[in-house]
Design an enzyme around this catalytic site. Structure first.
Site, short mmCIF file in Angstrom:
data_model
loop_
_atom_site.label_atom_id
_atom_site.label_comp_id
_atom_site.label_asym_id
_atom_site.label_seq_id
_atom_site.Cartn_x
_atom_site.Cartn_y
_atom_site.Cartn_z
N TYR A 149 -0.17 -1.36 -56.86
CA TYR A 149 0.45 -1.49 -55.55
C TYR A 149 1.67 -2.41 -55.52
O TYR A 149 2.39 -2.46 -54.54
CB TYR A 149 -0.58 -2.01 -54.53
CG TYR A 149 -1.43 -0.92 -53.96
CD1 TYR A 149 -2.12 -0.07 -54.80
CD2 TYR A 149 -1.53 -0.72 -52.59
CE1 TYR A 149 -2.91 0.94 -54.30
CE2 TYR A 149 -2.32 0.29 -52.08
CZ TYR A 149 -3.01 1.11 -52.94
OH TYR A 149 -3.79 2.11 -52.43
N LYS A 216 -12.47 -0.67 -64.29
CA LYS A 216 -12.42 0.52 -65.14
C LYS A 216 -12.01 0.05 -66.54
O LYS A 216 -11.09 0.57 -67.18
CB LYS A 216 -11.41 1.51 -64.52
CG LYS A 216 -11.39 2.88 -65.11
CD LYS A 216 -12.65 3.68 -64.89
CE LYS A 216 -12.61 4.94 -65.74
NZ LYS A 216 -13.93 5.52 -65.98
N ASP A 268 -16.36 4.33 -61.81
CA ASP A 268 -16.91 5.66 -61.51
C ASP A 268 -18.42 5.59 -61.29
O ASP A 268 -18.97 6.21 -60.38
CB ASP A 268 -16.54 6.69 -62.58
CG ASP A 268 -16.52 6.14 -63.98
OD1 ASP A 268 -16.44 4.90 -64.13
OD2 ASP A 268 -16.59 6.92 -64.94
N ASP A 292 -9.25 0.13 -52.82
CA ASP A 292 -8.77 1.04 -51.79
C ASP A 292 -9.71 2.24 -51.70
O ASP A 292 -10.17 2.62 -50.61
CB ASP A 292 -7.36 1.51 -52.17
CG ASP A 292 -6.58 1.98 -50.97
OD1 ASP A 292 -7.05 1.80 -49.85
OD2 ASP A 292 -5.49 2.55 -51.17
#
Ligand code: NAP
Length: 406
Positions: A149, A216, A268, A292
């Site tokens: 971002y 992740k 995930d 987000d």
């Protein structure tokens, strides 16, 4: 007029009648802001009988600012937000792919509002797509100032993208085709750790059971993986007496009574865990993009974006806002659900230390939901007659005045 004061470079001193900034926002912003300010004022009046109240200062941003000043975010507005220290805002439009930097991202970076805090819990009466929505009671701490971002990216055919591709090819034998756009994902130790610190402090203060570092890192080892490592490192160095890792805890569960368990999950997996083992999660600390996605997914589990509040909080400044956007198709129709912004106002009241008013407000909203007094987003699922946005506000105020809380 009394403004909030900064104490010792951090922390705030709140007078009994502080000036608080508000940005109406675009799309449904003006409708939901009007209702939210009305319910916040009513909660203050009921809780403090005039001894505490807010002097609201309108601050221009977005389309209204553009029309009046020729700029989406004029310097004067930034100065006002700075003076107020604590503000609340409606959503602002970000046109896609027009070289237009998101005003929301600009505000978060300008005021170093590094923690985007998004509580998600179930309100009885709200229709949910899952079987046991009452198990959901999580607070997401989403890093707000770095990751993708930050906006370091170049269009595929720009000279910059060409230079970066050439640099990668010349120095690392990484070959990217000429039609490849480039984005950079910066994640630093300092910014990761201050976010995790806020999440752990919150968990300790609010007697939460665990903090999960969501990442992740199996794929992006030196950004997402580092976030996880730095999170554990911080817990061990600064919260040795009040936290325990999941690994340690599992070896001897009885030895760590009352300590906050720090664990991690790959993003995930986290998305399925929040559905299959909802009650096992409490506070989540994560990087910007993961945060987000996960906060919208969690909000959907308990009834959608219309009831999901948020706060952007730094060491000094804070701007509270709904999680959702401008929902342009409902602009000016007085049909949007204002709950998300009202609950952001409730978070703001807690931030100011005005807990009694926050509780009156939350309790009246819960009472309205319990009796299925809802706006069209939820009424259409329940197949009942909807309240307008303003009518929902009136309903909440009526319940506060009738002292018919939870
Ligand atoms: P959105 O404005 O959140 O709206 C998506 C859908 O969510 C709406 O069409 C509506 O669903 C539902 N919804 C959202 N808020 C609602 C409310 N208060 N009451 C009832 N329904 C609500 O997302 P978007 O369409 O992706 O984004 C629109 C603009 O907002 C974009 O310019 C985006 O950049 C901006 N945005 C701003 C912020 C911010 O200011 N913090 C955050 C996110 C997005 P149904 O159509 O199913 O009724």
């Amino acid at each position: 007029m009394a403004y909030i004061k900064i104490v010792d470079g951090q922390g705030i001193d709140v007078p009994s009648n502080p000036t608080i900034g508000y940005i109406e926002g675009d799309g449904i912003g003006p409708d939901i802001t009007k209702s939210s300010i009305a319910v916040i004022n009513a909660a203050l009046e009921i809780a403090y009988n005039g001894e505490k109240n807010i002097v609201w200062e309108k601050i221009l941003a977005g389309e209204e600012a553009m029309e009046t000043t020729g700029k989406h975010l004029p310097q004067e507005s930034l100065d006002q937000l700075k003076k107020c220290i604590v503000s609340i805002k409606g959503p602002l439009t970000t046109p896609i792919g027009q070289g237009f930097r998101s005003l929301n991202v600009t505000l978060r970076q300008y005021f170093d509002l590094y923690a985007n805090i998004r509580p998600v819990k179930f309100f009885p009466g709200v229709p949910s797509p899952v079987k046991a929505p009452e198990k959901m009671n999580m607070v997401v701490f989403r890093e707000n100032t770095e990751d993708l971002y930050v906006g370091i990216e170049w269009k595929y055919d720009s000279p910059e993208a060409h230079m970066v591709r050439k640099f990668l090819s010349d120095n690392f034998e990484i070959s990217l085709t000429d039609d490849t756009g480039i984005g950079v994902k910066p994640i630093s130790r300092f910014k990761s750790q201050r976010l995790v610190r806020k999440a752990i402090e919150y968990a300790i203060k609010n007697k939460r059971k665990n903090v999960t570092l969501v990442h992740k890192g199996n794929i992006m080892k030196y950004t997402e993986g580092a976030f996880k490592e730095w999170g554990y490192e911080l817990a061990a160095s600064e919260f040795k007496d009040t936290t325990v890792t999941e690994e340690e805890y599992n070896k001897s569960p009885d030895s760590y009574d009352g300590k906050v368990i720090v664990k991690d999950r790959i993003a995930d997996n986290m998305f399925q865990q929040v559905l299959t083992r909802t009650e096992d999660y409490d506070v989540l600390a994560t990087t910007n993009l993961n945060g987000d996605y996960i906060s919208d997914a969690l909000a959907a589990q308990v009834g959608g974006l219309g009831i999901a509040p948020g706060g952007n909080v730094g060491d000094v400044y804070a701007i509270f806002e709904a999680v959702h956007g401008t929902a342009p198709k409902y602009a000016g129709l007085d049909v949007a659900n204002p709950t998300s912004l009202m609950l952001s106002g409730e978070m703001m009241l807690r931030h100011l230390g005005w807990i009694e008013a926050a509780e009156i407000l939350e309790s009246a909203i819960m009472s309205a939901y319990r009796d299925q007094k809802v706006t069209q987003d939820l009424a259409r699922i329940l197949n009942i007659k909807p309240l307008k946005c303003s009518e929902f506000g009136d309903e909440v105020i009526k319940r506060m005045r009738a002292k018919k809380p939870e």
